[in-house]
Structures are given as structure tokens and as C-alpha cells.
Enzyme design. Sequence first.
Site, mmCIF file in Angstrom:
data_model
loop_
_atom_site.group_PDB
_atom_site.id
_atom_site.type_symbol
_atom_site.label_atom_id
_atom_site.label_comp_id
_atom_site.label_asym_id
_atom_site.label_seq_id
_atom_site.Cartn_x
_atom_site.Cartn_y
_atom_site.Cartn_z
ATOM 1 N N TYR A 1 73.858 -15.884 -24.892
ATOM 2 C CA TYR A 1 73.856 -14.574 -24.253
ATOM 3 C C TYR A 1 74.481 -13.523 -25.169
ATOM 4 C CZ TYR A 1 74.924 -10.786 -20.983
ATOM 5 O OH TYR A 1 75.013 -9.551 -20.376
ATOM 6 N N ALA B 1 63.174 -3.605 -12.539
ATOM 7 C CA ALA B 1 63.593 -2.516 -11.648
ATOM 8 C C ALA B 1 63.507 -2.845 -10.161
ATOM 9 C CB ALA B 1 62.745 -1.271 -11.933
ATOM 10 N N ASN B 2 63.300 -4.116 -9.825
ATOM 11 C CA ASN B 2 63.144 -4.427 -8.403
ATOM 12 C C ASN B 2 64.466 -4.722 -7.688
ATOM 13 O OD1 ASN B 2 62.903 -6.928 -10.059
ATOM 14 N ND2 ASN B 2 62.980 -7.915 -8.051
ATOM 15 N N GLY C 1 69.232 -4.663 -8.266
ATOM 16 C CA GLY C 1 70.394 -4.417 -9.102
ATOM 17 C C GLY C 1 70.408 -3.052 -9.754
ATOM 18 N N ILE C 2 70.906 -3.019 -10.987
ATOM 19 C CA ILE C 2 71.021 -1.764 -11.726
ATOM 20 C C ILE C 2 69.663 -1.091 -11.908
ATOM 21 C CG2 ILE C 2 71.623 -0.762 -13.971
ATOM 22 C CD1 ILE C 2 73.801 -2.849 -14.229
ATOM 23 N N GLY C 3 68.649 -1.885 -12.203
ATOM 24 C CA GLY C 3 67.318 -1.325 -12.432
ATOM 25 C C GLY C 3 66.770 -0.601 -11.227
ATOM 26 N N SER D 1 75.792 -5.001 -23.704
ATOM 27 C CA SER D 1 76.939 -5.565 -22.999
ATOM 28 C C SER D 1 78.136 -5.611 -23.925
ATOM 29 C CB SER D 1 76.626 -6.981 -22.501
ATOM 30 O OG SER D 1 77.801 -7.625 -22.041
#
Length: 359
Positions: free
Chosen positions: A200, A46-47, A49-51, A174
Site C-alpha cells: 500500500y 465515486a459511489n 466514501g470520499i468519492g 496518503s
Amino acid sequence: MSKYILPVSVFGTVFGGAVLLKNHVTGGRCPSKAVMTGKTVVITGANRGIGKETAQELAQRGGRIIMGCRDMEKCEEAAKEIRGKTLNPHVYACQLDLASMKSIREFAEKIKQQEQRVDVLINNAGVMRCPAWKTEDGFDMQFGVNHLGHFLLTNLLLDKLKESAPSRVINLASLAHIVGRMDFEDLNWEKKKFDTKQAYCQSKLANVLFTRELAKRLQGTGVTVNAVHPGVVATDLGRHTGLHQSQFSSSVLSPFFTLLVKSPELGAQPSVYLAVSEEMEGVTGQYYDVMTEKEPAPQALDEEVALKLWEISSRLVGLKEEEAQSDKTNPTAEVQTKAPQADPAQTQSTRAAVSAVGL
């Protein structure tokens, strides 16, 4: 003058079409105005981007936010920024390295001891198409972080989620899962040539399979679980893809790519929607493309594969019987898969590389 009309018209049409397409694929903002006052949300990775954007929006809605991140310096900085922007003092940074089973267990224990409830768990963190790195425990980095790490964390927090019911688990998947396949004979790429793209895709297929199997096991508990593809988002998740490393892609493709991708703020909206929307109450075991429920790929609907993945994952992460969610209608079969032995030298160099680029 007239000679410029056609080129300008063509350009305008292309540009306008691209903007409309972008608006369509982004899905817009979460329509729900629901607040999160009194609710605790745990978000991994969460530091940035999306998070980070998800954490900020849920903090803005009044939630108590626990940010689980590997890099504590960046996490503390992000938490401080979110507290300042939202004026919500209840945003906390906690150490969590999803490439380490030890770190995951320590994080989960801290949550169980210090938090009265967990209303929403957002399994957001991930790594995409990295080199053939290994986790601290010897797993393929993408399978280890994207699937096994979140598999273990979710299981360790299930009692807290049940106590807080109705509660929600959200797995960031994804669209790449549609070309993924589970190779149970070599999940960690020890027998075949490493293919970072397929590694991935396998990990993202595992996310959807895990979601569906967990939903079955949680029937009647008040805990729902869903998977979501957030869309194409401009974050550094794809830093290993080499998309913009050539002059052609940087100068020609980049402008069009920019038109079609969305910002991390918009990329967070699907997660926010699944976390807060009244429409999602009681909905479980589903796959969402942005904010629209879709049927996942056929291989993601295979219940036998989902069960086998669960059994193997339980053994790989060392879940005890009392920690794992048992399925009374599906007796556990014996699976001989064992966790790979990590090469200390390789693990040390991998950890250094991961620290340099972040997870």
C-alpha cells in the site's frame, strides 16, 4: 462531591483536547465558494466514501459529474441520490474497473466520444492493505488499482484535459507514502514475501511520484496536477486492516479513534478545495496534507525515480508512444520490465472476492 471534581476535570480536559485535535486534523470545510457551472468533473470510485461526497458537493456547485465506478448498481444508486439531494440532473454513473486495463480504455474512450470537455479529473478510487490479490492483468491489486489504473486513465484523457484548459488533475495520495519505497525489481511482489502494508505504501508513493513527473510534462499546457492526503477519514477503505477486529480495539480504542477521524463529508473537502479554489489556479506538482501545501517525503522528490516509474508504468499498461506524454528533455531509456502473466484461476477468485467487498 469534591472527590468527583478531579476525574471529571481530567475527562473534560482529555475530551476537549481530542475535539480540538480533531478540528485541527480535519482542516474544516473548503473556504472557496466557487461554482462549477459549465464544467465537467470525472471522479473515480465515486459511489461511496470520499468519492461520493466529493461528487455531491461538486454537483451542488453546478458541475456536470461523471462517476466512474466498478459496481454499476451501487453507482447508479449513488448518482440517483446525489441528483435528488442537489437537484442537479447532470450526474451520471459510468462503468469503470481500475483493476482492468480493458475497462479503463473503454471508459476513457466513452468520455472522449461523449463529453465535450473534462475540466477536472479526480483520481479518487483506491484499495488499502488487501490480501495478495491480482488485477485482471496480473498486477498486484494495490499497485494496479492505486497507481497503474489511474496512470493509464489520466494519460488517455490528457488530450481532452488540454482542450478544456485551464483544467486540473487531482490524485488522492496518503501520508503513508513517507514509509513507501519503489522496488523496481519486484513491483508486483512475485519474488519476495507479500507485505500488504508495504504494498500500500509503495502504491501511495507512486501516486506522489506520478504527480510530480506529470506536472513537469504538462508545463505550459494549462493543465495542473496535484496530490493530496485527505486526512484520516471514516470510510471502509481500511476494512482489511483489522483495526476493530479485537475486543480491545473495539471497546477501548474505537471511541478515541472516532474522536480523531473525520466524516467522509469532511474528508472530501481537500479534493473539493483542489478542484474549485481560486488559490489553486496555476499551482502544479505539489503535495497537500488536507488543504495545506507540504513537502512530501524525500523519496517522493527523487526525479530519477519518478522518471523511471513513468517509463516502467508506460510499458506495463501498454501505452503507445502517441498516447504517452513525451518529455523532450528526458529521452526515454529502454526498460525491460514486462507486464506479469495473470493466473486465470487466481484472477477469477480474486475478482469474486473484490466483488464481494467492493473497491
